[in-house]
Write an enzyme that holds these catalytic residues in place. Structure first.
Site, short mmCIF file in Angstrom:
data_model
loop_
_atom_site.label_atom_id
_atom_site.label_comp_id
_atom_site.label_asym_id
_atom_site.label_seq_id
_atom_site.Cartn_x
_atom_site.Cartn_y
_atom_site.Cartn_z
N GLU A 132 -0.04 4.69 -1.73
CA GLU A 132 -0.50 4.21 -0.43
C GLU A 132 -0.21 2.73 -0.25
O GLU A 132 0.15 2.27 0.84
CB GLU A 132 -1.99 4.47 -0.27
CG GLU A 132 -2.34 5.90 0.01
CD GLU A 132 -1.76 6.40 1.31
OE1 GLU A 132 -2.37 6.24 2.37
OE2 GLU A 132 -0.64 6.96 1.27
N THR A 185 1.14 2.31 10.88
CA THR A 185 -0.13 1.99 10.23
C THR A 185 -0.31 0.49 10.02
O THR A 185 -1.39 -0.05 10.25
CB THR A 185 -0.23 2.72 8.87
OG1 THR A 185 -0.14 4.13 9.10
CG2 THR A 185 -1.55 2.43 8.19
#
Length: 311
Positions: A132, A185
């Site tokens: 991530e 994001t």
């Protein structure tokens, strides 16, 4: 030891409205698939990626799946093994549904299973967080934890990492609508305020506590009352077309709650039945189409299994 394995890992809804970076749950669809094969030459290779329109790197030093698997192999002192990875993207990139998480978790679960590692699957979480970090610049766990562990998950702490699986009502369904708009994001994180008023923090704490209480008490109405976000949603909703109109429509149709999935642009509604979830998803898709915006829709209950071997 088997020579090859095929694994599916699910999409996830992170934040769950009021739980920014600390709450998430897994759904049944969409998700990603990884095929992993043992090779004769030590090291990790990426031989194929499909469904990404050429957006993801085949360089194993730059792909979240291979990088996470490499960290895992180092931790168990098995860098002597050779693994080849095929990644099949079965879910949209940049959807707010944990696309990178699903890929990473599928890869890690495949490696763990191939090697016969029978330790708790939660052991893989720190390596998934590494993926991530590479994907979006921030090593949060609210997507990878539910993708890996299944169910509804609370990240109580990051330092040290403390993750708790929460119970949830069995009659809770989720309607997801992914509009065909781009909300990266990294950019979605950058517009969030870095300072908040104490009174807003207190409101948010109360809502998070109410949501967790509702999950434990099987009280869907309490869950609905608690799913309000006054910190992040007011800013991120500006990036999503007709967000408040879609929320109004969903609530009028009987949704328990409505909010942004992860950083968006996907939105989701909790409902008390699968049929309600289908009707809401279809209605919102039709509304977006009327505005010239395409979308994908998904309906699911909460996925308690997480990743699974499919071949």
């Amino acid at each position: 030891m088997k020579d090859s394995i095929k694994v599916f890992a699910p999409a996830t809804v992170a934040n769950v409205v009021c739980g920014f970076d600390v709450l998430g749950f897994a759904v049944n669809e969409p998700g990603d698939e990884v095929i992993m094969r043992v090779t004769n030459k030590p090291g990790i290779t990426l031989s194929k990626i499909t469904g990404d329109n050429g957006r993801l790197p085949l360089d194993p030093a730059k792909n979240t799946v291979s990088v996470s698997v490499q960290h895992y192999l180092k931790s168990i002192d098995r860098t002597d093994i050779g693994l080849d990875i095929e990644l099949h993207k079965k879910m949209p990139i940049g959807s707010g549904l944990g696309s990178s998480s699903a890929s990473t978790v599928a890869g890690l679960f495949a490696a763990k299973t191939l090697l016969g590692d029978e330790t708790d699957v939660a052991k893989l979480l720190p390596f998934a967080i590494k993926g991530e970090e590479m994907a979006c610049g921030h090593g949060h766990a609210d997507n990878v934890a539910p993708a890996l562990m299944g169910g509804f998950v609370l990240i109580r702490s990051y330092e040290p990492l403390d993750v708790i699986r929460l119970p949830h009502p069995k009659g809770l369904y989720c309607a997801i609508v992914f509009p065909d708009v781009d909300v990266p994001t990294r950019e979605a994180r950058q517009i969030i305020r870095d300072k908040i008023y104490m009174k807003d923090a207190v409101t948010q704490w109360g809502n998070i506590a109410g949501l967790v209480s509702g999950l434990f008490m099987n009280d869907i109405d309490l869950i609905g009352r608690s799913m309000k976000d006054i910190l992040v949603e007011p800013v991120r909703s500006m990036l999503i077309p007709d967000f408040y109109k879609m929320r109004e429509m969903a609530m009028e149709m009987g949704a328990v709650s409505f909010g942004i999935s992860g950083s968006g642009p996907s939105v989701f509604a909790f409902t008390k039945s699968e049929e309600e979830a289908k009707q809401i998803a279809q209605k919102l898709q039709k509304h977006l189409a009327g505005a010239g915006i395409g979308s994908n829709i998904y309906v699911s209950d909460i996925n308690d299994q997480g990743p699974r071997v499919i071949g």
